[in-house]
Design an enzyme around this catalytic site. Structure first.
Site, PDB file in Angstrom:
ATOM      1  N   SER A  68      43.308  38.644  28.926  1.00  0.00           N
ATOM      2  CA  SER A  68      44.495  38.892  29.762  1.00  0.00           C
ATOM      3  C   SER A  68      45.726  38.626  28.911  1.00  0.00           C
ATOM      4  CB  SER A  68      44.440  37.920  30.940  1.00  0.00           C
ATOM      5  OG  SER A  68      45.690  37.773  31.559  1.00  0.00           O
TER       6      SER A  68
ATOM      7  N   TYR B  66      43.490  30.181  35.583  1.00  0.00           N
ATOM      8  CA  TYR B  66      43.296  31.544  35.066  1.00  0.00           C
ATOM      9  C   TYR B  66      43.682  31.605  33.585  1.00  0.00           C
ATOM     10  CZ  TYR B  66      43.597  36.677  34.990  1.00  0.00           C
ATOM     11  OH  TYR B  66      43.422  38.010  34.708  1.00  0.00           O
TER      12      TYR B  66
END
Ligand code: NDP
Length: 252
Positions: free
Chosen positions: A142, A155
């Site tokens: 990401s 995350y």
């Protein structure tokens, strides 16, 4: 040899029943691959399966947040297809809240789904890949593999971990002819980010302003890089992390 051909290659795509995973699986199927889609939601799975341009496909419903489920999933794919050439560790969740408000369970849910599942699925696929003489593992990171965000502590930790997991596995398994690489998507329009857009005020405007390409990515934008990393075209590429982000990470 056709560099980007995936004929008869067997690919597992975790979280392949929607969003980025499904678009990658669709790309693999068009390149000739046989596909195993993994997710929890069976109705999404059936719909996703119908969209793949290959008769050689299956959907398996697994919650991959435990090591045991990862092993059972890999065994089920081996039982059906007899080999595993490509593993895409794409399943992921996000819980958006301030770090001080995270419960222990929430922290573990994110880490187990995003990072531990990638390790345990890779570990489970390794013996088959080694025995076959090689394989390809693609981990989905990401922008939060690179940057922090106040609402995404678990995350970001999981996605930063994906890059280091990629490098460690790449060095461990290079002599087995197993290439391990990561793709770092920018902001892509999926169910995951639809929720983020709804929950984080100003996110849509920030993404548009920061992304040099001036738009959100589409799941299909990830397919080309994934086919490259799944095919013979990338046989000397390992341990790398490729942003596919419309220039987001290049901008100061
Ligand atoms: P989606 O929510 O559409 O996809 C997430 C997928 O993961 C779903 O298919 C879901 O299946 C699956 N999944 C979640 N938890 C589990 C679990 N415990 N076991 C098995 N499967 C699970 O979002 P995206 O397509 O956007 O996300 C895909 C990946 O890309 C994620 O790793 C995400 O972090 C990453 N990513 C996304 C970005 C974006 O902007 N969209 C940016 C950067 C990275 P089910 O619904 O059946 O549970």
């Amino acid at each position: 040899m056709k560099l980007f051909d995936l004929s008869d290659r067997v690919a597992i795509v975790t979280g392949g029943n929607g969003g980025i995973g499904l678009a990658i699986a669709q790309g693999f199927a068009e390149a000739g691959g046989k596909i195993a889609l993994i997710g929890r939601n069976e109705s999404k799975g059936a719909e996703a399966l119908a969209s793949l341009a290959t008769p050689e496909k299956l959907f398996l419903s697994f919650d991959l947040s435990s090591a045991d489920a990862c092993r059972r999933m890999v065994n089920a794919v081996l039982k059906r297809f007899g080999r595993i050439d490509i593993l895409v560790n794409n399943a992921g969740i996000a819980i958006r809240k301030a770090p001080q408000d995270y419960s222990e369970r929430e922290w573990h849910d994110v880490l187990e789904t995003n990072l531990s599942s990638a390790f345990f699925c890779s570990q489970a696929a390794y013996p088959a890949m080694k025995q076959q003489g090689g394989g390809k593992i693609i981990n989905i990171g990401s922008m939060m593999s690179l940057f922090g965000a106040p609402f995404a502590v678990a995350y970001a930790a999981s996605k930063g971990g994906m890059v280091q997991l990629t490098k460690a596995l790449a060095t461990a398994w290079a002599l087995d002819n197993i290439q391990v690489n990561a793709i770092l998507p920018g902001w892509i329009d999926t169910d995951l980010t639809a929720r983020a857009r709804a929950e984080v005020p100003g996110l849509n405007e920030q993404v548009l302003a920061r992304t040099p390409a001036g738009r959100w990515g589409k799941p299909q934008d990830l397919a080309g890089a994934a086919i490259f990393l799944a095919s013979a075209a990338s046989d000397f590429v390992t341990g790398a992390a490729f942003p596919v982000d419309g220039g987001y990470s290049a901008r100061a």
